[in-house]
Motif scaffolding. Structure first.
Motif, PDB file in Angstrom:
ATOM      1  N   LEU A  56       0.833  -1.197   0.000  1.00  0.00           N
ATOM      2  CA  LEU A  56       0.000   0.000   0.000  1.00  0.00           C
ATOM      3  C   LEU A  56       0.873   1.254   0.000  1.00  0.00           C
ATOM      4  O   LEU A  56       2.058   1.213   0.327  1.00  0.00           O
ATOM      5  CB  LEU A  56      -0.910   0.014   1.238  1.00  0.00           C
ATOM      6  N   ASP A  57       0.249   2.371  -0.325  1.00  0.00           N
ATOM      7  CA  ASP A  57       0.943   3.662  -0.278  1.00  0.00           C
ATOM      8  C   ASP A  57       0.627   4.435   0.996  1.00  0.00           C
ATOM      9  O   ASP A  57       1.306   5.417   1.301  1.00  0.00           O
ATOM     10  CB  ASP A  57       0.553   4.504  -1.497  1.00  0.00           C
ATOM     11  N   GLY A  58      -0.404   4.016   1.722  1.00  0.00           N
ATOM     12  CA  GLY A  58      -0.732   4.705   2.952  1.00  0.00           C
ATOM     13  C   GLY A  58      -2.036   4.199   3.556  1.00  0.00           C
ATOM     14  O   GLY A  58      -2.738   3.373   2.968  1.00  0.00           O
ATOM     15  N   ILE A  59      -2.330   4.692   4.757  1.00  0.00           N
ATOM     16  CA  ILE A  59      -3.543   4.318   5.482  1.00  0.00           C
ATOM     17  C   ILE A  59      -4.247   5.586   5.946  1.00  0.00           C
ATOM     18  O   ILE A  59      -3.606   6.534   6.421  1.00  0.00           O
ATOM     19  CB  ILE A  59      -3.220   3.430   6.705  1.00  0.00           C
ATOM     20  N   ALA A  60      -5.571   5.617   5.818  1.00  0.00           N
ATOM     21  CA  ALA A  60      -6.380   6.744   6.269  1.00  0.00           C
ATOM     22  C   ALA A  60      -7.389   6.253   7.295  1.00  0.00           C
ATOM     23  O   ALA A  60      -7.795   5.084   7.266  1.00  0.00           O
ATOM     24  CB  ALA A  60      -7.105   7.390   5.092  1.00  0.00           C
ATOM     25  N   PHE A  61      -7.793   7.145   8.190  1.00  0.00           N
ATOM     26  CA  PHE A  61      -8.772   6.746   9.205  1.00  0.00           C
ATOM     27  C   PHE A  61      -9.669   7.927   9.557  1.00  0.00           C
ATOM     28  O   PHE A  61      -9.288   9.087   9.395  1.00  0.00           O
ATOM     29  CB  PHE A  61      -8.073   6.215  10.461  1.00  0.00           C
ATOM     30  N   GLY A  62     -10.858   7.609  10.028  1.00  0.00           N
ATOM     31  CA  GLY A  62     -11.768   8.642  10.520  1.00  0.00           C
ATOM     32  C   GLY A  62     -11.296   9.093  11.882  1.00  0.00           C
ATOM     33  O   GLY A  62     -11.375   8.343  12.855  1.00  0.00           O
ATOM     34  N   GLN A  63     -10.798  10.332  11.972  1.00  0.00           N
ATOM     35  CA  GLN A  63     -10.146  10.779  13.195  1.00  0.00           C
ATOM     36  C   GLN A  63     -11.093  11.461  14.178  1.00  0.00           C
ATOM     37  O   GLN A  63     -10.688  11.858  15.261  1.00  0.00           O
ATOM     38  CB  GLN A  63      -8.976  11.705  12.881  1.00  0.00           C
ATOM     39  N   GLY A  64     -12.378  11.557  13.826  1.00  0.00           N
ATOM     40  CA  GLY A  64     -13.326  12.130  14.739  1.00  0.00           C
ATOM     41  C   GLY A  64     -13.913  13.425  14.199  1.00  0.00           C
ATOM     42  O   GLY A  64     -13.509  13.888  13.134  1.00  0.00           O
ATOM     43  N   PRO A  65     -14.877  13.938  14.934  1.00  0.00           N
ATOM     44  CA  PRO A  65     -15.369  13.468  16.228  1.00  0.00           C
ATOM     45  C   PRO A  65     -16.245  12.218  16.099  1.00  0.00           C
ATOM     46  O   PRO A  65     -16.614  11.824  15.005  1.00  0.00           O
ATOM     47  CB  PRO A  65     -16.170  14.660  16.736  1.00  0.00           C
ATOM     48  N   GLY A  66     -16.532  11.633  17.268  1.00  0.00           N
ATOM     49  CA  GLY A  66     -17.337  10.427  17.309  1.00  0.00           C
ATOM     50  C   GLY A  66     -17.168   9.739  18.649  1.00  0.00           C
ATOM     51  O   GLY A  66     -16.732  10.352  19.630  1.00  0.00           O
ATOM     52  N   SER A  67     -17.486   8.456  18.685  1.00  0.00           N
ATOM     53  CA  SER A  67     -17.353   7.659  19.898  1.00  0.00           C
ATOM     54  C   SER A  67     -15.910   7.650  20.387  1.00  0.00           C
ATOM     55  O   SER A  67     -14.984   7.369  19.618  1.00  0.00           O
ATOM     56  CB  SER A  67     -17.811   6.219  19.620  1.00  0.00           C
ATOM     57  N   PHE A  68     -15.691   7.930  21.678  1.00  0.00           N
ATOM     58  CA  PHE A  68     -14.341   7.927  22.228  1.00  0.00           C
ATOM     59  C   PHE A  68     -13.657   6.589  21.968  1.00  0.00           C
ATOM     60  O   PHE A  68     -12.524   6.527  21.481  1.00  0.00           O
ATOM     61  CB  PHE A  68     -14.383   8.181  23.744  1.00  0.00           C
ATOM     62  N   THR A  69     -14.350   5.508  22.332  1.00  0.00           N
ATOM     63  CA  THR A  69     -13.758   4.174  22.166  1.00  0.00           C
ATOM     64  C   THR A  69     -13.504   3.876  20.700  1.00  0.00           C
ATOM     65  O   THR A  69     -12.447   3.364  20.325  1.00  0.00           O
ATOM     66  CB  THR A  69     -14.684   3.101  22.769  1.00  0.00           C
ATOM     67  N   GLY A  70     -14.459   4.209  19.849  1.00  0.00           N
ATOM     68  CA  GLY A  70     -14.307   3.948  18.421  1.00  0.00           C
ATOM     69  C   GLY A  70     -13.130   4.700  17.821  1.00  0.00           C
ATOM     70  O   GLY A  70     -12.369   4.150  17.023  1.00  0.00           O
ATOM     71  N   LEU A  71     -12.959   5.950  18.210  1.00  0.00           N
ATOM     72  CA  LEU A  71     -11.847   6.739  17.681  1.00  0.00           C
ATOM     73  C   LEU A  71     -10.507   6.159  18.122  1.00  0.00           C
ATOM     74  O   LEU A  71      -9.544   6.123  17.348  1.00  0.00           O
ATOM     75  CB  LEU A  71     -11.961   8.193  18.124  1.00  0.00           C
TER      76      LEU A  71
END
Length: 223
Positions: A56-71
């Motif tokens: 892969l060339d990289g990884i992306a993630f949903g950084q928030g806001p949202g559920s504390f545990t989920g983040l």
């Protein structure tokens, strides 16, 4: 370019693979099982495309806001995978991902934050991409910032949890409401591709969540 994207910011768990503009995604209504489901979903997606993390060339993630545990889960998994494969990362606002998912050009995003509040942001799409009209914030539905006059699309679980208050707050400003929209890895992947192309990726240790709220629950006296 090949990117992996993850999101666990709500009760939904999703992963997506971006390959030069094509997106393959998986999602499941996880409840509280994100930590059990996320890595197997990543493995299945990579195996389907006969890819290893190092490819892969990289990884992306949903950084928030949202559920504390989920983040924390999304951030932790992203860091672990990126460290192991020596990959750069990009964090994408969950509210921006929601705006992109609507297909509209001017969007008010309201994610239910519990405790009688919402995570709120407003975005407008121009030639250079999305621009924040109101940056992500935490507020009561009846105190949400008002966008400039004109038709806007409202989206997110906040419009389901606080329908009456938000409709009253945005009376005359919303041309459509899409309460079913939630942050999804496929939209995070599309947004992240532009960030990677612009050279705005960071090292794994800089992958940090955006909480906005600094407390998880109300105290007994506050309830």
């Amino acid at each position: 370019m090949k990117l992996l994207a993850l999101d666990t910011s709500t009760e939904h768990c999703s992963v997506a693979l971006w390959r030069d503009g094509a997106v393959d995604a998986r999602e499941v209504l996880a409840g509280q099982r994100h930590s059990q489901l996320l890595l197997p979903m990543v493995d299945e997606l990579l195996e389907r495309h006969e890819l290893a993390l190092a490819g892969l060339d990289g990884i992306a993630f949903g950084q928030g806001p949202g559920s504390f545990t989920g983040l924390r889960i999304a951030c932790g998994v992203t860091q672990g995978l990126a460290f192991g494969a020596d990959l750069p990362v990009v964090g994408i606002s969950t509210l921006l991902a929601m705006a992109a998912a609507t297909g509209a050009g001017r969007v008010v995003c309201c994610l239910d934050a519990r405790m009688g509040e919402i995570y709120h942001a407003a975005y407008a799409k121009g030639e250079a991409g999305w621009e924040p009209v109101h940056a992500p914030n935490l507020c009561a539905p009846g105190e949400a910032p008002l966008p400039p006059a004109g038709p806007w699309t409202g989206c997110g679980s906040g419009f389901a949890a606080h329908e009456s208050a938000l409709k009253q707050r945005y009376a005359g400003r919303l041309s459509a409401i899409m309460p079913e929209i939630f942050p999804h890895a496929r939209d995070i992947a599309r947004l992240a591709a532009r960030e990677f192309e612009a050279g705005r990726a960071v090292a794994a240790e800089q992958a940090l969540p955006i909480y906005i709220r600094d407390k998880v629950a109300l105290k007994t006296a506050e309830r």
